[in-house]
Design a protein around this motif. Structure first.
Motif, PDB file in Angstrom:
ATOM      1  N   ALA A 170      51.935  30.597  84.493  1.00  0.00           N
ATOM      2  CA  ALA A 170      52.076  29.579  83.445  1.00  0.00           C
ATOM      3  C   ALA A 170      53.307  29.800  82.592  1.00  0.00           C
ATOM      4  CB  ALA A 170      50.826  29.572  82.568  1.00  0.00           C
ATOM      5  N   LYS A 171      53.659  31.067  82.378  1.00  0.00           N
ATOM      6  CA  LYS A 171      54.820  31.377  81.542  1.00  0.00           C
ATOM      7  C   LYS A 171      56.085  30.740  82.114  1.00  0.00           C
ATOM      8  CE  LYS A 171      56.666  35.270  78.943  1.00  0.00           C
ATOM      9  NZ  LYS A 171      56.592  36.715  78.697  1.00  0.00           N
ATOM     10  N   GLN A 172      56.157  30.635  83.444  1.00  0.00           N
ATOM     11  CA  GLN A 172      57.345  30.081  84.094  1.00  0.00           C
ATOM     12  C   GLN A 172      57.182  28.611  84.482  1.00  0.00           C
ATOM     13  OE1 GLN A 172      60.087  31.952  84.371  1.00  0.00           O
ATOM     14  NE2 GLN A 172      59.028  33.710  83.476  1.00  0.00           N
ATOM     15  N   LYS A 173      55.936  28.216  84.831  1.00  0.00           N
ATOM     16  CA  LYS A 173      55.745  26.906  85.465  1.00  0.00           C
ATOM     17  C   LYS A 173      55.048  25.848  84.618  1.00  0.00           C
ATOM     18  CE  LYS A 173      55.443  29.014  90.072  1.00  0.00           C
ATOM     19  NZ  LYS A 173      54.587  29.188  91.258  1.00  0.00           N
ATOM     20  N   ALA A 174      54.281  26.241  83.594  1.00  0.00           N
ATOM     21  CA  ALA A 174      53.522  25.261  82.806  1.00  0.00           C
ATOM     22  C   ALA A 174      54.458  24.384  81.981  1.00  0.00           C
ATOM     23  CB  ALA A 174      52.524  25.973  81.901  1.00  0.00           C
ATOM     24  N   LEU A 175      53.997  23.183  81.656  1.00  0.00           N
ATOM     25  CA  LEU A 175      54.801  22.268  80.841  1.00  0.00           C
ATOM     26  C   LEU A 175      55.034  22.834  79.440  1.00  0.00           C
ATOM     27  CD1 LEU A 175      53.149  18.878  81.848  1.00  0.00           C
ATOM     28  CD2 LEU A 175      55.451  19.633  82.434  1.00  0.00           C
ATOM     29  N   ALA A 176      54.031  23.550  78.906  1.00  0.00           N
ATOM     30  CA  ALA A 176      54.168  24.197  77.590  1.00  0.00           C
ATOM     31  C   ALA A 176      53.377  25.493  77.605  1.00  0.00           C
ATOM     32  CB  ALA A 176      53.659  23.275  76.495  1.00  0.00           C
ATOM     33  N   TYR A 177      53.916  26.535  77.019  1.00  0.00           N
ATOM     34  CA  TYR A 177      53.291  27.862  77.037  1.00  0.00           C
ATOM     35  C   TYR A 177      53.554  28.557  75.706  1.00  0.00           C
ATOM     36  CZ  TYR A 177      52.603  32.801  78.311  1.00  0.00           C
ATOM     37  OH  TYR A 177      52.198  34.117  78.338  1.00  0.00           O
TER      38      TYR A 177
END
Length: 200
Positions: free
Chosen positions: A180-187
């Motif tokens: 998620a740190k690299q791929k999520a829309l917001a983190y």
């Protein structure tokens, strides 16, 4: 002058118009140019949609982070189990002892108490993109919120909660916190120090 006019008239009479090959070539050029224009338009619309989705995800992530920070700051009667938040008294909404923070199937972060009562930290109507057309079904939201492992970590040394939260497109498969740190829309990952002392 009369001779020139006669020559022009005779040439116009001899003219047979466009040939089939010329007409066909013109139609092909028109189709190709139209196709290029449509592709450029679709590309532009796609970029706008992606940028809008990312902006809305950032807004939702910020709203949820703010709600969680407020909730954990004023938490009382906190119970920690295995380095994670188990139960507490939700003083902001007076939910009572045994309250827990959970993420439901829609990605809505809610507080549930021992009596089964619950409320969302941010309601579905507050989700910036929640009321858009469904991605897969009527129960699937455009954006979805996630908490790392559905649990809020407790750092006993610093006496702080460590919260990992992200928002992503609901149509995509769930990501791990590392992904998620690299791929999520917001983190976002943040720390919250409760006002009350927590005994482990």
């Amino acid at each position: 002058m009369k001779n020139i006019a006669k020559k022009i008239k005779s040439k116009l009479k001899k003219s047979r118009g466009f040939t089939i090959a010329e007409l066909l070539f013109s139609v092909i050029i028109l189709m190709l140019s139209t196709s290029v224009i449509i592709q450029c338009f679709n590309l532009g619309v796609g970029n706008v949609v992606r940028e809008t989705r990312a902006s809305e995800a950032q807004l939702l992530c910020s709203a949820l982070a703010s709600s969680l920070q407020n909730e954990l700051t004023y938490a009382r009667d906190i119970e920690i189990e295995g380095g994670k938040l188990k139960t507490y008294f939700s003083s902001s909404r007076k939910m009572g002892e045994g309250s827990k923070i959970e993420v439901d199937s829609n990605g809505e972060i809610r507080i549930k108490n021992a009596m089964g009562e619950d409320y969302p930290l941010v309601t579905k109507t507050n989700y910036t993109a929640a009321n858009r057309a469904a991605v897969k079904s009527s129960d699937t939201y455009f954006l979805k919120a996630y908490l790392d492992g559905n649990a809020i970590q407790w750092n006993s040394t610093d006496q702080v909660f460590i919260v990992t939260l992200w928002v992503d497109d609901a149509s995509k498969g769930a990501l791990t916190a590392a992904e998620a740190k690299q791929k999520a829309l917001a983190y976002t990952q943040f720390r919250v120090k409760p006002l009350t002392v927590v005994s482990n």
